[in-house]
Structure formats: structure tokens, C-alpha cells
Design an enzyme around this catalytic site. Structure first.
Site: not given
Ligand code: SAH
Length: 220
Positions: A68-69
Site C-alpha cells: 500500500s501507499q
């Protein structure tokens, strides 16, 4: 006098930029920022994308999945708000980065993934970092982890059409679950579910995009 000490250490500068980016995207909880400062995202991104490990972007990891970011990891950790004595269940170990961040915020993290390869690679990094309060397991997280339930907090890092019933059932009274919901190929909504004596309360937090929660175990 000038010498090597006067030059900016590239690793320190990279970390400063990384932390600045998190703050500017709304990660403000000091406990979360401190936990994220301690975990080097570069360890969780390998191969051709490793030079982008400090960018605020999701990146490919093995088994067709994504890490994920960073700002989303921060915002989800913040919304989950685990206390130092809490037991947290994460669904979707992936690279292990989110679990490593959570390990600094609570007493114990259980994390599960349907891909054995991802669980094994994440475990190796947890050992390398001496993170002894994480238990990673191959399992279908849509069923939760009944043997260890109930949990103070549950974080789902793959998108479900609705919050899975078994996960709701494994949340303690007073507990919080954060989960992206919506169709897998569309933009999804991150929601926070709070369980009280009276039932479940739902808050919509923001739009996100996650890989889908898939039932059953993966081939690798
Ligand atoms: N939290 C991860 C990112 C997760 S990507 C990180 O920090 O890197 C989503 C992960 O969910 C993928 O690894 C995928 O294999 C896993 N997943 C999808 N459906 C699942 C299920 N039913 N049970 C367990 N894991 C699942």
C-alpha cells in the site's frame, strides 16, 4: 572546515522527505509517525521498484499483489487507533509493511495472507527487524482467525464487497475494524466499524483503491 560530515546523509534526507510527505497527506498522530519512522519501507520493496520505495505510491510485490501507499498505511493505522495493550488482526500481510508498522503500536499483531510466499518473505523481514510480537500465518482471512479471537482491532488491507460477517463477529465490544469496501475494480470506500453493546456503527473515511479480498488460499 568541510568534510564528509557536513554533507547531507542521503538516507537521512530520504527519511525526512518520506516523513514530510506523510504529514502533508494528513498523517498527524505522533504515535503513528513514530512507528513509521522506525520501519524502513525499503526493506519491503524489492527488485525493479526498489528505487521508488520512499515515494508515496503503491508498488507491485510478488503474487500479483501490491504494497500500500505509505500515506494510506498511516491513515489506516491512525483510524484504527490501536492502544499499547491491544491485540490486532490484519487481513492481507502482503509485503508485511503494514504489520511492521502496527507492531510498534500494539501488544500483538496477527497477520494472515492467502499466499504462502508472501507470508514467508514477510516473516523473514520481521525476524531481521527483531519484531517478535507479530505472528504471520497462511489463512483465508475472510473467515478471520477464530482460534485467536476476539480482537481489539481488525485491519483489512484488501477490498471486500461488505465487511465480512466472521470478522464482525470476531471484534470485541468497544473494538474497531477498518476495511475498504466496494467492487474490486472500482474506487472503494474506507470505512471504520465500531462495535458497541448496542451493535455496529459505520463511518465513511475516504476513497481508496485496494486489491480484492479473495476467498480460499492462493496457489503459491
Ligand atoms: N498490507 C499489505 C498490502 C496488502 S495487499 C502491505 O502492507 O504490504 C492485499 C493482500 O491481501 C494481498 O497480499 C492478498 O494476497 C491478500 N488477500 C486477499 N484476499 C485474502 C484473503 N481472503 N485472506 C488473506 N489474505 C488475502
Amino acid at each position: 572546515m568541510s568534510g564528509p560530515d557536513d554533507e547531507t546523509d542521503p538516507a537521512a534526507e530520504r527519511k525526512m522527505r518520506f516523513m514530510f510527505q506523510l504529514r502533508s497527506r494528513g498523517v498527524t498522530d505522533p504515535r503513528v509517525l513514530e512507528a513509521m519512522e522506525r520501519i524502513d519501507r525499503g526493506l519491503f520493496v524489492r527488485g525493479q521498484f526498489s528505487d521508488r520505495a520512499y515515494d508515496d505510491t503503491p508498488l507491485p510485490i510478488p503474487c500479483g499483489q501490491t504494497i500500500s501507499q505509505p500515506s494510506v498505511v498511516g491513515l489506516m493505522s491512525q483510524a484504527l487507533n490501536p492502544g499499547p495493550r491491544d491485540t490486532v488482526l490484519e487481513i492481507g500481510t502482503g509485503s508485511g509493511y503494514q504489520a511492521a508498522v502496527l507492531s510498534g503500536l500494539c501488544r500483538r499483531v496477527y497477520t494472515v495472507d492467502r499466499h504462502r510466499r508472501l507470508v514467508q518473505e514477510a516473516e523473514a523481514i520481521f525476524r531481521q527487524l527483531d519484531l517478535h510480537n507479530i505472528t504471520a500465518q497462511v489463512a483465508d482471512g475472510s473467515r478471520g482467525l477464530p482460534d485467536q479471537a476476539p480482537f481489539d482491532r481488525i485491519l483489512v488491507t484488501a477490498a471486500a464487497e461488505d465487511p465480512p460477517g466472521p470478522l464482525l463477529a470476531q471484534l470485541k465490544i468497544g473494538g474497531i475494524m477498518v476495511v475498504p469496501v466496494g467492487q474490486s475494480d472500482a474506487v472503494q470506500t474506507l470505512i471504520r466499524v465500531t462495535r458497541s453493546e448496542a451493535g455496529f456503527d459505520y463511518d465513511e473515511l475516504r476513497q481508496v483503491r485496494f486489491v480484492p479480498l479473495v476467498e480460499g488460499l492462493g496457489q503459491t
